[in-house]
Design an enzyme around this catalytic site. Structure first.
Site, PDB file in Angstrom:
ATOM      1  N   LYS A  22       0.835  -1.218   0.000  1.00 40.40           N
ATOM      2  CA  LYS A  22       0.000   0.000   0.000  1.00 40.40           C
ATOM      3  C   LYS A  22       0.863   1.260   0.000  1.00 40.40           C
ATOM      4  O   LYS A  22       0.644   2.178  -0.790  1.00 40.40           O
ATOM      5  CB  LYS A  22      -0.910  -0.009   1.238  1.00 40.40           C
ATOM      6  CG  LYS A  22      -1.572   1.330   1.534  1.00 40.40           C
ATOM      7  CD  LYS A  22      -2.459   1.266   2.759  1.00 40.40           C
ATOM      8  CE  LYS A  22      -1.800   1.437   4.086  1.00 40.40           C
ATOM      9  NZ  LYS A  22      -1.423   2.819   4.458  1.00 40.40           N
ATOM     10  N   ASN A  23       1.841   1.286   0.900  1.00 42.84           N
ATOM     11  CA  ASN A  23       2.592   2.534   1.073  1.00 42.84           C
ATOM     12  C   ASN A  23       3.618   2.793  -0.026  1.00 42.84           C
ATOM     13  O   ASN A  23       4.211   3.866  -0.090  1.00 42.84           O
ATOM     14  CB  ASN A  23       3.254   2.565   2.458  1.00 42.84           C
ATOM     15  CG  ASN A  23       2.209   2.676   3.551  1.00 42.84           C
ATOM     16  OD1 ASN A  23       1.056   3.029   3.284  1.00 42.84           O
ATOM     17  ND2 ASN A  23       2.591   2.371   4.776  1.00 42.84           N
ATOM     18  N   ARG A  92      -5.407  10.116   4.427  1.00 44.75           N
ATOM     19  CA  ARG A  92      -4.333  11.042   4.741  1.00 44.75           C
ATOM     20  C   ARG A  92      -3.225  11.012   3.689  1.00 44.75           C
ATOM     21  O   ARG A  92      -2.618  12.028   3.372  1.00 44.75           O
ATOM     22  CB  ARG A  92      -3.780  10.674   6.116  1.00 44.75           C
ATOM     23  CG  ARG A  92      -3.263  11.881   6.818  1.00 44.75           C
ATOM     24  CD  ARG A  92      -2.469  11.571   8.018  1.00 44.75           C
ATOM     25  NE  ARG A  92      -1.686  12.748   8.325  1.00 44.75           N
ATOM     26  CZ  ARG A  92      -0.581  13.046   7.728  1.00 44.75           C
ATOM     27  NH1 ARG A  92      -0.081  12.243   6.820  1.00 44.75           N
ATOM     28  NH2 ARG A  92       0.056  14.154   8.035  1.00 44.75           N
ATOM     29  N   CYS A 116      -5.091  12.374  12.945  1.00 45.89           N
ATOM     30  CA  CYS A 116      -5.383  10.974  12.679  1.00 45.89           C
ATOM     31  C   CYS A 116      -5.346  10.250  14.015  1.00 45.89           C
ATOM     32  O   CYS A 116      -4.695  10.701  14.960  1.00 45.89           O
ATOM     33  CB  CYS A 116      -4.319  10.491  11.716  1.00 45.89           C
ATOM     34  SG  CYS A 116      -3.999   8.781  11.661  1.00 45.89           S
ATOM     35  N   ARG A 121      -0.022  14.126  13.054  1.00 44.62           N
ATOM     36  CA  ARG A 121       0.696  13.806  11.816  1.00 44.62           C
ATOM     37  C   ARG A 121       0.917  15.090  11.043  1.00 44.62           C
ATOM     38  O   ARG A 121       0.253  15.362  10.037  1.00 44.62           O
ATOM     39  CB  ARG A 121      -0.061  12.741  11.027  1.00 44.62           C
ATOM     40  CG  ARG A 121      -0.174  11.471  11.846  1.00 44.62           C
ATOM     41  CD  ARG A 121      -0.760  10.331  11.116  1.00 44.62           C
ATOM     42  NE  ARG A 121       0.093   9.818  10.066  1.00 44.62           N
ATOM     43  CZ  ARG A 121      -0.278   8.857   9.242  1.00 44.62           C
ATOM     44  NH1 ARG A 121      -1.457   8.316   9.374  1.00 44.62           N
ATOM     45  NH2 ARG A 121       0.515   8.432   8.291  1.00 44.62           N
ATOM     46  N   ASP A 310       4.583   0.063  11.840  1.00 49.71           N
ATOM     47  CA  ASP A 310       3.386  -0.572  11.274  1.00 49.71           C
ATOM     48  C   ASP A 310       3.260  -2.050  11.636  1.00 49.71           C
ATOM     49  O   ASP A 310       2.278  -2.701  11.273  1.00 49.71           O
ATOM     50  CB  ASP A 310       3.353  -0.396   9.749  1.00 49.71           C
ATOM     51  CG  ASP A 310       3.158   1.056   9.350  1.00 49.71           C
ATOM     52  OD1 ASP A 310       2.715   1.854  10.191  1.00 49.71           O
ATOM     53  OD2 ASP A 310       3.452   1.400   8.190  1.00 49.71           O
ATOM     54  N   ILE A 332       8.010   6.514  16.693  1.00 48.24           N
ATOM     55  CA  ILE A 332       7.495   7.222  15.514  1.00 48.24           C
ATOM     56  C   ILE A 332       6.189   7.932  15.880  1.00 48.24           C
ATOM     57  O   ILE A 332       6.037   9.129  15.657  1.00 48.24           O
ATOM     58  CB  ILE A 332       7.241   6.257  14.319  1.00 48.24           C
ATOM     59  CG1 ILE A 332       8.451   5.353  14.070  1.00 48.24           C
ATOM     60  CG2 ILE A 332       6.857   7.047  13.062  1.00 48.24           C
ATOM     61  CD1 ILE A 332       9.671   6.015  13.517  1.00 48.24           C
ATOM     62  N   ARG A 402      -8.522  -0.884   4.285  1.00 44.66           N
ATOM     63  CA  ARG A 402      -7.638   0.157   3.767  1.00 44.66           C
ATOM     64  C   ARG A 402      -6.271  -0.419   3.406  1.00 44.66           C
ATOM     65  O   ARG A 402      -5.573   0.130   2.562  1.00 44.66           O
ATOM     66  CB  ARG A 402      -7.433   1.260   4.824  1.00 44.66           C
ATOM     67  CG  ARG A 402      -8.639   2.127   5.066  1.00 44.66           C
ATOM     68  CD  ARG A 402      -8.258   3.315   5.909  1.00 44.66           C
ATOM     69  NE  ARG A 402      -6.932   3.772   5.490  1.00 44.66           N
ATOM     70  CZ  ARG A 402      -5.925   4.050   6.312  1.00 44.66           C
ATOM     71  NH1 ARG A 402      -6.076   3.967   7.595  1.00 44.66           N
ATOM     72  NH2 ARG A 402      -4.762   4.433   5.845  1.00 44.66           N
TER      73      ARG A 402
END
Ligand code: EPU
Length: 431
Positions: A22-23, A92, A116, A121, A310, A332, A402
């Site tokens: 996804k990223n 986002r 978020c 963020r 993540d 993070i 998502r």
């Protein structure tokens, strides 16, 4: 609204194919706005976030054609600079069109993306980078307006309080590739997803040196052209499936698990005494069935190549059933512990001290109705549900949609008792 019903206790066995990352995919889709020629993007994960990005591209004027087999052909011949709030607010990551629009059109208007659930963020580093490139930036009525008519290459230090920025690096890269002169990005994000974006941009004719390192040098070119690119596999999905094998005591071969992308995570699996075998460059087999005892480990999340934030929530689920104490520290997103109270509902003993979760592991989890709050927290709840006694009902699964393509279908094929139902089918619990 959909819910997932999981009946825990099944060992998961078999093979699973990880989808595209996804990223990596989201900025790569945004990068197609940098050229008026068609691009073909392969291995697009079929996620609600990919659909949201498609809608944004179409709004900007791109024509997106689904070629089947997870391939999209995108032609952004004539595009407009303004992106509406209605589309940006849904995702986002839509902020990553900011760099592409600025690079191509030298002007952009994008609504401020806002906060978020996983914490603050900010996008101050994105703005700082664009200003260094010579953009005039104003903010009015929640919209960022960028005038890039005087853009030129520059030296940009992109590090912030919590290290480098992933989408910030994507944005500055995409703005810089069509900006005259040389741009040096220092403290650039080194995530595999950034490397993948660089590979795509280079195929389009961009001149980028230092790919994979924190120092990227971009020499601006006048025009980029179309290309074909296949998105890398999703390392977070791969890590999640490896944890599914470990937590259920199963035997799963994960195809699309790239060792090089998962170094810190695999190191922690090893320390936790989870047996696994790297079969080849893109496949890893986890042997939860051979595991005698779990060992608690401490984790601190860091930018790549550190332990990824993540995968923090999912690893916490494993630690929750591991006898002993483990400390899980977020560097993070210091507030990314939304899964903790929900795991608590299932019997996990976890307390939070500042940016650290103290997991007193070893309790037997029991199924419960739980609420997903964000993508990775949802995955952690599914993992817990797979090993809990009885039924777990995970609500708000749209968070999972998502970022995990066909998650429950892949899990069911591995032998999990998991189904997607309408929430009207949930038993009524008197809380
Ligand atoms: N930060 C700033 N200023 C900025 C930008 C970031 O201070 O201008 C801070 C953030 O607050 C955070 C740190 O820098 O503390 C890193 O944030 P980053 O910008 O790298 O995050 P992101 O690019 O917004 C991406 C992923 C996230 C992932 C993070 C960290 C995408 C679309 N999203 O977000 O993915 O957690 O990098 O690796 O690439 C997810 O997939 O579940 C997810 C949240």
């Amino acid at each position: 609204m959909d819910v997932l019903r999981i009946r825990g206790g099944k060992k998961l066995n078999g093979t699973v194919q990880v989808s595209g990352a996804k990223n990596a995919c989201l900025p790569i889709l945004a990068a197609t706005l940098l050229t008026d020629e068609p691009c073909i993007v392969r291995n697009v994960p079929l996620l609600s976030d990919s659909t949201a990005m498609r809608k944004i591209l179409e709004h900007q004027g791109a024509v997106v054609e689904d070629l089947g087999g997870n391939a999209w052909k995108i032609c952004a011949k004539n595009i407009i600079p303004a992106t509406p709030y209605e589309l940006v607010r849904k995702m986002r990551a839509s902020i990553c069109v900011m760099g592409a629009l600025t690079g191509r059109l030298k002007t952009a208007e994008i609504p401020y993306p806002g906060g978020c659930v996983i914490g603050q963020r900010p996008i101050d580093l994105h703005i700082k980078g664009l200003k260094k490139l010579g953009c005039e930036i104003t903010q009015d009525a929640g919209v960022i307006r960028i005038d890039g008519s005087a853009m030129r290459g520059a030296y940009i230090f992109l590090g912030g309080r919590n290290g480098s920025t992933v989408t910030g690096t994507s944005n500055i890269l995409m703005a810089a590739v069509l900006t005259p002169g040389t741009t040096q990005i220092d403290c650039a994000a080194c995530e595999p997803e950034i490397q993948d974006l660089c590979e795509m941009l280079i195929k389009m004719g961009a001149k980028i040196k230092g790919v994979g390192s924190p120092k990227l040098t971009v020499t601006g070119v006048k025009k980029l052209h179309g290309c074909e690119h296949s998105v890398i596999p999703d390392r977070i999905e791969a890590g999640t499936f490896l944890l599914c094998g470990a937590i259920t005591g199963g035997d799963i071969t994960v195809h699309g698990a790239v060792r090089e992308h998962l170094g810190a995570f695999l190191d922690k699996l090893n320390e936790a005494k989870v047996p696994f075998e790297v079969i080849d460059e893109t496949s890893i087999r986890v042997r939860g069935d051979l595991m005698k005892t779990f060992v608690p480990v401490d984790i601190v999340t860091f930018p790549h190549p550190g332990f990824p934030t993540d995968l923090q929530a999912q690893f916490s689920a494993l630690m929750a059933i591991t006898p002993g104490i483990s400390l899980i520290t977020e560097r993070i997103y210091p507030n990314r512990f939304m899964h903790v109270p929900e795991l608590g509902r299932m019997g996990a003993s976890i307390s939070i001290e500042g940016a650290t979760a103290i997991v007193k592991g070893g309790t037997k989890l029991s199924g419960a109705p739980v609420m997903a709050s964000d993508l990775r927290a949802s995955a952690a709840l599914v993992l817990a549900g797979l090993v809990a006694d009885g039924e777990t009902w995970v609500q708000r699964v749209y968070h999972l949609d998502r970022g995990y393509e066909g998650f429950e279908k892949k899990l069911a094929r591995l032998g999990a008792d998991i189904v997607r139902l309408d929430d009207s089918q949930m038993p009524r619990y008197d809380d």
